[in-house]
Design an enzyme around this catalytic site. Structure first.
Site, mmCIF file in Angstrom:
data_model
loop_
_atom_site.group_PDB
_atom_site.id
_atom_site.type_symbol
_atom_site.label_atom_id
_atom_site.label_comp_id
_atom_site.label_asym_id
_atom_site.label_seq_id
_atom_site.Cartn_x
_atom_site.Cartn_y
_atom_site.Cartn_z
ATOM 1 C CE1 TYR A 249 -4.136 -1.766 0.645
ATOM 2 C CE2 TYR A 249 -3.166 -2.643 2.443
ATOM 3 C CZ TYR A 249 -3.955 -2.883 1.532
ATOM 4 O OH TYR A 249 -5.223 -3.686 1.582
ATOM 5 C CB THR B 99 -3.234 -3.049 -3.067
ATOM 6 O OG1 THR B 99 -2.727 -4.410 -3.079
ATOM 7 C CG2 THR B 99 -4.676 -2.965 -3.023
ATOM 8 C CG HIS C 134 -9.448 -4.591 -1.624
ATOM 9 N ND1 HIS C 134 -8.361 -3.846 -1.687
ATOM 10 C CD2 HIS C 134 -9.287 -5.072 -0.092
ATOM 11 C CE1 HIS C 134 -7.615 -4.043 -0.516
ATOM 12 N NE2 HIS C 134 -8.020 -4.607 0.443
ATOM 13 N NE ARG D 253 -13.201 -2.977 4.295
ATOM 14 C CZ ARG D 253 -12.041 -3.032 4.308
ATOM 15 N NH1 ARG D 253 -11.522 -3.716 5.428
ATOM 16 N NH2 ARG D 253 -11.401 -2.882 3.425
ATOM 17 C CE LYS E 84 -5.541 -8.142 -4.299
ATOM 18 N NZ LYS E 84 -6.171 -7.275 -3.064
HETATM 19 C C1 LIG Z 1 -9.670 -9.823 5.734
HETATM 20 C C2 LIG Z 1 -9.040 -9.526 4.264
HETATM 21 C C3 LIG Z 1 -8.188 -8.751 4.418
HETATM 22 C C4 LIG Z 1 -7.466 -8.039 3.383
HETATM 23 N N1 LIG Z 1 -6.438 -7.509 2.994
HETATM 24 C C5 LIG Z 1 -5.750 -7.124 2.128
HETATM 25 C C6 LIG Z 1 -4.587 -6.452 2.185
HETATM 26 O O1 LIG Z 1 -4.004 -6.111 3.313
HETATM 27 N N2 LIG Z 1 -3.928 -6.126 1.052
HETATM 28 C C7 LIG Z 1 -4.721 -6.409 -0.357
HETATM 29 O O2 LIG Z 1 -4.175 -6.007 -1.369
HETATM 30 N N3 LIG Z 1 -5.930 -6.803 -0.486
HETATM 31 C C8 LIG Z 1 -6.509 -7.306 0.864
HETATM 32 N N4 LIG Z 1 -7.548 -8.150 0.843
HETATM 33 C C9 LIG Z 1 -8.235 -8.387 -0.203
HETATM 34 C C10 LIG Z 1 -7.791 -9.684 -0.805
HETATM 35 O O3 LIG Z 1 -6.380 -9.718 -1.434
HETATM 36 C C11 LIG Z 1 -8.327 -10.146 -2.374
HETATM 37 O O4 LIG Z 1 -8.559 -9.343 -3.060
HETATM 38 C C12 LIG Z 1 -10.161 -10.722 -1.851
HETATM 39 O O5 LIG Z 1 -9.884 -11.110 -0.602
HETATM 40 C C13 LIG Z 1 -10.530 -11.444 -2.976
HETATM 41 O O6 LIG Z 1 -11.845 -11.983 -2.787
HETATM 42 P P1 LIG Z 1 -12.151 -13.222 -1.909
HETATM 43 O O7 LIG Z 1 -12.069 -13.090 -0.275
HETATM 44 O O8 LIG Z 1 -13.597 -13.502 -2.274
HETATM 45 O O9 LIG Z 1 -11.585 -14.289 -2.359
HETATM 46 C C14 LIG Z 1 -8.251 -8.446 1.836
HETATM 47 C C15 LIG Z 1 -9.242 -9.433 1.943
HETATM 48 C C16 LIG Z 1 -9.616 -9.782 3.146
HETATM 49 C C17 LIG Z 1 -10.863 -10.707 3.028
#
Ligand SMILES: Cc1cc2nc3c(=O)[nH]c(=O)nc-3n(C[C@H](O)[C@H](O)[C@H](O)COP(=O)(O)O)c2cc1C
Length: 382
Positions: free
Chosen positions: A129, A155, A278, A164, A254
């Site tokens: 980030y 990202t 995300h 949220r 991303k």
């Molecule tokens: C609890 C949680 C924390 C996340 N933290 C990050 C993060 O720190 N950095 C990031 O690029 N994406 C983060 N994401 C997004 C994930 O990288 C990913 O894009 C997303 O979970 C994909 O969807 P799915 O959970 O339905 O597979 C997070 C997702 C979740 C569920």
């Protein structure tokens, strides 16, 4: 309960985790419309059944960013994932290594990049980030590169953190400090297995990569505040130059949902992108990732590796995404549910389920290699 599929692991995770943690993983932004759309739009895509072809050997290996991978999967960056089981990111990175797929560590992971590197012998991917403090960004890039990381996920869909509401209600992010602490402690007390494994034995509960900024005594509220204060709404495409100057490996952008943005990422020197909202956690009402995917794959053609994530819970979903042009799929919640449910073994089981489901799906579609998958094999009806 014997878990058979990813939904079962989700239920086991819910049983094992304190409410504030489960809701953090499971939830999305606002009314969670996009969170649901990610699943619904995947499920709407039908696949063609093709018969009487020799499918005795199915190969799932491919190349991704100069590396051989044995399944078209990547473990997505997930913030504070290490709170789901003791030193959770290290456990997951080890399983990813075992299965021959990349593990991506979040900037805001619990374990530091040094800890993850020590735990494995393959190079990890690092997710960045862009924080307001560009000195810190530079430091994080240098540290990860020095540890052998060659693939950066940048990202870009989190310039401001979204709202949220589950996190507000659960006590993770809402109300006074006293109320939050009371909620988290009482929720943890009724989940003794988690409280022992992670709450007591899993310390430190820091954000490992940036722990040196906040000091040893910092708790979850300090980190939450740091994240709020440090996401940078002024970041633009120009900042890609800064990253390029400080990073010599591949850059994967991303959080792309529009074809124009995909072309801009290509022009800015990225070698890959992740079509992603995300996991429905940022802009509610945004297009589901699977619906955004075809136009983006068409826009960049073979000039970039197109990856996708969001709502992927079965091997069939993975096949659907590959048919629409993804080279690989990132798993977010799926691996975290496994980790929360059954620690390292849970992540392993989740990946085994995906592997088996991808193979079965491909066999019944009459395909034996990933190259066989294409749009002609889908029936797309709205
Ligand atoms: C609890 C949680 C924390 C996340 N933290 C990050 C993060 O720190 N950095 C990031 O690029 N994406 C983060 N994401 C997004 C994930 O990288 C990913 O894009 C997303 O979970 C994909 O969807 P799915 O959970 O339905 O597979 C997070 C997702 C979740 C569920």
């Amino acid at each position: 309960m014997i878990a058979a599929n990813i939904d079962d692991y989700r239920l086991l995770a819910q049983r094992r985790l304190p409410k504030f943690l489960f809701e953090y993983i499971d939830g999305g932004a606002f009314d969670e419309v996009t969170l649901r759309a990610n699943r619904r739009d995947l499920q709407k895509l039908r696949v063609k059944q093709r018969i009487l072809r020799d499918v005795s050997e199915i190969k799932l290996n491919s190349q991704l960013f100069h590396r051989d991978i044995s399944l078209p999967l990547v473990l997505a960056p997930v913030g504070i994932a290490g709170l789901n089981a003791r030193r959770g990111e290290c456990l997951a990175a080890q399983v990813a290594e075992e299965k021959g797929i990349p593990f991506c560590l979040s900037t805001v992971g619990t374990c530091s990049m040094e800890e993850v590197q020590q735990a494995t012998s393959t190079d990890f991917w690092y997710q960045l980030y862009v924080a307001r403090d560009r000195g810190l960004v530079k430091e994080l890039l240098q540290r990860s590169e020095n540890l052998g990381c060659k693939t950066l996920i940048l990202t870009v869909d989190m310039q401001v953190p979204s709202a949220r509401y589950r996190d507000v209600r659960s006590g993770l992010a809402g109300g006074s400090m006293l109320r939050r602490q009371f909620a988290r402690i009482t929720q943890s007390m009724i989940k003794p297995a988690w409280a022992w494994d992670v709450g007591i034995m899993g310390r430190p509960h820091t954000l490992g990569n940036i722990a040196h900024i906040l000091g040893k005594g910092a708790g979850i509220d300090d980190y939450w505040q740091w994240m709020k204060d440090n996401f940078d709404p002024t970041v633009t495409w120009k900042d890609l130059d800064f990253i390029r100057e400080n990073w010599s490996g591949d850059i994967i952008v991303k959080g792309i949902l529009e074809a124009d943005d995909a072309r801009s990422a290509l022009a800015a020197g990225a070698s890959g992108l992740v079509v992603s909202n995300h996991g429905g956690r940022q802009l509610d009402g945004a297009l589901s990732a699977i619906r955004a995917l075809p136009a983006i794959a068409d826009a960049v053609g073979d000039d970039m590796a197109v990856l996708m994530d969001g709502g992927v819970r079965t091997g069939l979903d993975v096949v659907r995404a590959l048919c629409l042009g993804a080279k690989a799929v990132l798993l977010g919640r799926a691996w975290v549910y496994g980790l929360a449910a059954r620690k390292q073994q849970g992540v392993r089981e989740v990946l085994n389920i995906f592997e088996n489901e991808i193979k079965v799906t491909m066999a019944l579609m009459g395909c034996t290699t990933l190259k066989d998958l294409n749009r002609e094999l889908l029936i797309i009806d709205d």
